[in-house]
Write an enzyme that holds these catalytic residues in place. Structure first.
Site, PDB file in Angstrom:
ATOM      1  CE  LYS A   1      -3.929   1.561   2.862  1.00 29.76           C
ATOM      2  NZ  LYS A   1      -4.699   1.274   4.104  1.00 29.76           N
TER       3      LYS A   1
ATOM      4  CB  SER B   1      -8.035  -0.236   5.866  1.00 31.85           C
ATOM      5  OG  SER B   1      -8.898   0.862   5.762  1.00 31.85           O
TER       6      SER B   1
ATOM      7  CB  SER C   1      -8.229   2.703   3.047  1.00 31.30           C
ATOM      8  OG  SER C   1      -7.323   2.220   4.013  1.00 31.30           O
TER       9      SER C   1
END
Ligand code: GLN
Length: 481
Positions: free
Chosen positions: A80, A179, A155
């Site tokens: 990420k 997330s 996310s």
């Protein structure tokens, strides 16, 4: 020609070590897939092509010289864009960091570098990890690889999509309120949120520091365990880290007669019926519990997290990092215009709500009240874990939703109802695929929550479930090209 699709860590390791596939071939396989399929999936923000191939050649040279390689050596993975990577652009999917090249590397990534894993790409997310669909990215909207009309969750949506699309063997994500688990659930892969403090947050762009956790997303619980062991541990640069030993003490890891708590609200969910059936055949006992109130947890979360955000995001002032507005004429302009121009709506909304909740006159009514609720949630879990080893819930109320369906922020926040209480209490939890939604054909998932430090137990139970079922055997060939 060996089929390289859907490899797990052990399989890829054996292929490399036995000389059946070179590391360059493996890396090239993923790079080619990314180039062919990511135009539609949009999970990649920065591709690390050159460095990946360079490391791959070193791994190949080591194998060719007859040496043994470590389990993670040569394993291509993605991370990420919250993780700082020295010399490689890191944006948190925000324009304010659009051109930011970090001067140092996050501890979790350093651990993976040391074990020889290969960072293929930095992947998309909601801006600063604020969101549940990856639609809040300032750069691109990632689609669900199983059906591009649906969101991948967020996310860490780029991470889950990259694993589901077979762009690498695993991915690193962050979980502040769900997330890791929620996008894993929507994309049909396995996501592990460790106990708070087990993995260092050093070099991870901060969202809400008392909630943020780093963890892996992979195709199996077994692989998430391998990655967790590589990245966990005390770090002098993060004073909240604890060693696994410290957290766990001498707890036994016997997987016999596990006591599983189940809230009566969930008894008819597909994933829960599947879990009941599977776990009861293994001899575990399901007993009825009452989870902390979901609405209260959500309300407390959406006061405390924006409060911490408002403080953590103060550092993006147009002076120290990234972009600066060129319209600014003085210092105050620099602050306000830079933020106005380069921060997205959701980020602004959270800074404003957080600042409000912390302001004199409102602090007691909002922040303090929410902290009291946090304590109630922790107490409630402690009570539950007196009689249970783990708790099961669905990870999400339903399958992935259609892109654009949750344009109202409150509707988006509500999708976190089953994950945030775990973060309020700092507990470990894993999300594993456990069924398919009849309407959409998309995956449904099971969440296994453990007490603080019982990461190994939740992983062991997830592994047991995956040894008895096939829901996690997602075939990347189903990914629409
Ligand atoms: N969806 C939640 C939020 O928007 C969780 C985000 C996260 O875990 N980073 O806050």
């Amino acid at each position: 020609m060996i089929d390289l699709s859907n490899l797990g860590i052990h399989e890829a390791h054996d292929l490399l070590q036995n000389g059946e596939v070179t590391c360059r071939e493996l890396v090239t396989f993923y790079l080619d897939r990314i180039k062919k399929l990511d135009g539609e999936i949009k999970s990649i923000l920065t591709l690390c092509e050159e460095s990946s191939l360079e490391i791959a050649d070193k791994v190949d040279a080591k194998i060719a010289s007859g040496q043994e390689i470590g389990l993670l050596e040569g394993m291509p993975y993605t991370a990420k864009d919250m993780f700082l990577t020295k010399g490689t652009r890191t944006t948190a999917a925000s324009k304010i960091l659009g051109n930011f090249i970090p001067p140092y590397t996050a501890t979790a990534i350093s651990h993976l570098n040391k074990s020889g894993a290969i960072l293929l790409a930095k992947v998309n997310q909601d801006e600063f990890a604020h969101g549940g669909s990856t639609e809040n990215s300032a750069f691109q909207k990632t689609t669900n690889p199983l059906n591009k009309d649906f969101v991948p969750g967020g996310s860490s949506g780029g991470s889950a999509a990259a694993v589901a699309a077979d762009f690498g063997i695993f991915s690193l994500g962050t979980d502040t309120g769900g997330s890791i688990r929620q996008p894993a659930a929507y994309c049909g892969v396995t996501g592990l949120k460790p106990s708070y403090g087990l993995v260092s947050r050093y070099g991870v762009i901060a969202m809400a520091s008392s909630f943020d956790c780093v963890g892996p997303i992979a195709r199996s619980a077994r692989d998430t365990e391998i990655v967790l062991h590589a990245i966990a541990g005390v770090d002098a640069n993060d004073s909240t880290t604890v060693s696994y030993q410290q957290l766990t003490g001498k707890r036994s890891l016997e997987l016999k007669n596990i006591r599983i708590g189940l809230d009566s609200n969930f008894v008819n969910h597909t994933s829960i019926l599947e879990a009941k059936k599977t776990f009861e055949t293994s001899g575990h006992k399901i007993s009825s519990i009452e989870l902390p109130d979901g609405d209260l947890s959500l309300a407390a979360y959406y006061v405390l997290v924006p409060s911490e955000i408002s403080s953590n995001l103060e550092r993006y002032d147009g002076i120290r990092y990234g972009q600066v507005s060129d319209k600014a004429k003085d210092l105050m302009d620099t602050y306000s215009m830079t933020r106005d121009e380069f921060m997205g709506m959701e980020v602004k909304r959270r800074i404003l709500t957080g600042t409000y909740a912390l302001s004199a006159g409102y602090y007691n009514a909002y922040y303090k009240k929410a902290m009291q609720v946090r304590t109630v949630v922790i107490d409630k879990f402690n009570e539950i874990f007196k009689n249970c080893d783990v708790v099961i819930t669905p990870t999400t109320v339903g399958p992935a939703f259609r892109a654009g369906d949750k344009a109202d922020p409150i509707e988006m926040y509500k999708t976190d109802i089953l994950t945030v209480s775990v973060n309020l209490a700092g507990l470990p939890a894993v999300s594993i695929p456990a069924g398919v939604d009849a309407g959409t054909g998309l995956p449904l998932s099971l969440q296994i929550i453990g007490k603080l430090g019982d990461d190994n137990k939740v992983i062991a139970l997830a592994k047991e479930f995956q040894s008895l079922t096939n829901w996690h055997k997602l075939d990347s060939k189903e990914v629409k090209s």
